[in-house]
Design a protein around this motif. Sequence first.
Motif, mmCIF file in Angstrom:
data_model
loop_
_atom_site.group_PDB
_atom_site.id
_atom_site.type_symbol
_atom_site.label_atom_id
_atom_site.label_comp_id
_atom_site.label_asym_id
_atom_site.label_seq_id
_atom_site.Cartn_x
_atom_site.Cartn_y
_atom_site.Cartn_z
ATOM 1 N N TRP A 83 93.828 87.648 96.242
ATOM 2 C CA TRP A 83 94.542 87.368 95.002
ATOM 3 C C TRP A 83 93.564 86.985 93.894
ATOM 4 C CZ3 TRP A 83 97.088 82.099 93.916
ATOM 5 C CH2 TRP A 83 97.826 82.132 92.727
ATOM 6 N N ALA A 84 92.601 86.139 94.211
ATOM 7 C CA ALA A 84 91.605 85.739 93.210
ATOM 8 C C ALA A 84 90.824 86.959 92.716
ATOM 9 C CB ALA A 84 90.664 84.692 93.806
ATOM 10 N N ASP A 85 90.417 87.833 93.632
ATOM 11 C CA ASP A 85 89.729 89.071 93.224
ATOM 12 C C ASP A 85 90.632 89.914 92.328
ATOM 13 O OD1 ASP A 85 87.435 88.494 94.696
ATOM 14 O OD2 ASP A 85 88.026 89.737 96.404
ATOM 15 N N PHE A 86 91.877 90.041 92.734
ATOM 16 C CA PHE A 86 92.876 90.835 92.011
ATOM 17 C C PHE A 86 93.046 90.304 90.586
ATOM 18 C CE2 PHE A 86 97.163 92.992 92.353
ATOM 19 C CZ PHE A 86 96.712 94.154 92.940
ATOM 20 N N MET A 87 93.182 88.993 90.445
ATOM 21 C CA MET A 87 93.402 88.403 89.120
ATOM 22 C C MET A 87 92.179 88.539 88.229
ATOM 23 S SD MET A 87 96.542 87.720 89.235
ATOM 24 C CE MET A 87 96.520 87.249 87.508
ATOM 25 N N GLU A 88 90.996 88.416 88.783
ATOM 26 C CA GLU A 88 89.800 88.598 87.954
ATOM 27 C C GLU A 88 89.700 90.038 87.456
ATOM 28 O OE1 GLU A 88 87.525 86.664 86.448
ATOM 29 O OE2 GLU A 88 88.743 84.973 87.117
ATOM 30 N N GLU A 89 90.096 90.999 88.273
ATOM 31 C CA GLU A 89 90.131 92.397 87.814
ATOM 32 C C GLU A 89 91.202 92.573 86.738
ATOM 33 O OE1 GLU A 89 88.015 94.989 88.426
ATOM 34 O OE2 GLU A 89 86.851 93.395 89.378
ATOM 35 N N ALA A 90 92.356 91.931 86.925
ATOM 36 C CA ALA A 90 93.435 92.020 85.937
ATOM 37 C C ALA A 90 92.988 91.404 84.608
ATOM 38 C CB ALA A 90 94.685 91.310 86.454
ATOM 39 N N TRP A 91 92.174 90.348 84.661
ATOM 40 C CA TRP A 91 91.681 89.685 83.451
ATOM 41 C C TRP A 91 91.038 90.707 82.510
ATOM 42 C CZ3 TRP A 91 91.657 85.323 80.670
ATOM 43 C CH2 TRP A 91 90.642 85.149 79.732
ATOM 44 N N LYS A 92 90.258 91.604 83.076
ATOM 45 C CA LYS A 92 89.579 92.618 82.256
ATOM 46 C C LYS A 92 90.598 93.456 81.486
ATOM 47 C CE LYS A 92 85.958 92.906 85.741
ATOM 48 N NZ LYS A 92 85.417 93.745 86.810
ATOM 49 N N SER A 93 91.689 93.809 82.134
ATOM 50 C CA SER A 93 92.739 94.594 81.463
ATOM 51 C C SER A 93 93.453 93.767 80.401
ATOM 52 C CB SER A 93 93.754 95.113 82.485
ATOM 53 O OG SER A 93 93.131 96.010 83.367
#
Length: 167
Positions: free
Chosen positions: A71-81
């Motif tokens: 989830w933490a990895d997922f959210m950091e990737e979403a941050w870029k978007s």
Amino acid sequence: SRAPAARRPRYTVHTPSEHTIDGQLFLSVGGKFYPAATARKMRQEWENAWTLTTEHFDLKTNMSDEFAIEWADFMEEAWKSYVEFFGTEFKERLELYAFRTYDDYRNYCKETNNEGNLKAGGFADPRNNRGVGWTSGNSTKRLFFTMIHEGAHLSYFNAFEPHGYPS
């Protein structure tokens, strides 16, 4: 089971400590060490939830530690978007809670005067800059999508001051 070293997070998972004794992994919960299986079971209770601090998020969940790391990895990737879409980085950190059960979510809603959101899979609150969700439909994948959705709301609130504009 633990995430392989190559998948170790690039952020802090606030589990006070871990030790291996005679080949058995022990994790700390509330300042005391327990066999890993026992500690993970204890972490399913909201008061013992995992907390993670990434570059842009403060996360809390009583799902598994594997979920927490992914989830933490997922959210950091979403941050870029979020930054690309809204055209700005945000000064405030975003806080997200992922609840394992509806009861945990319901308790949170009642404690924070958000009873109007009891029928939702999650919501974002601009008053405290926090998004929350639960495993509605018992689907981890659905919870990931809910949390990305709530993160987008928080990003909107931060991109368009003052907080509180509906999104």
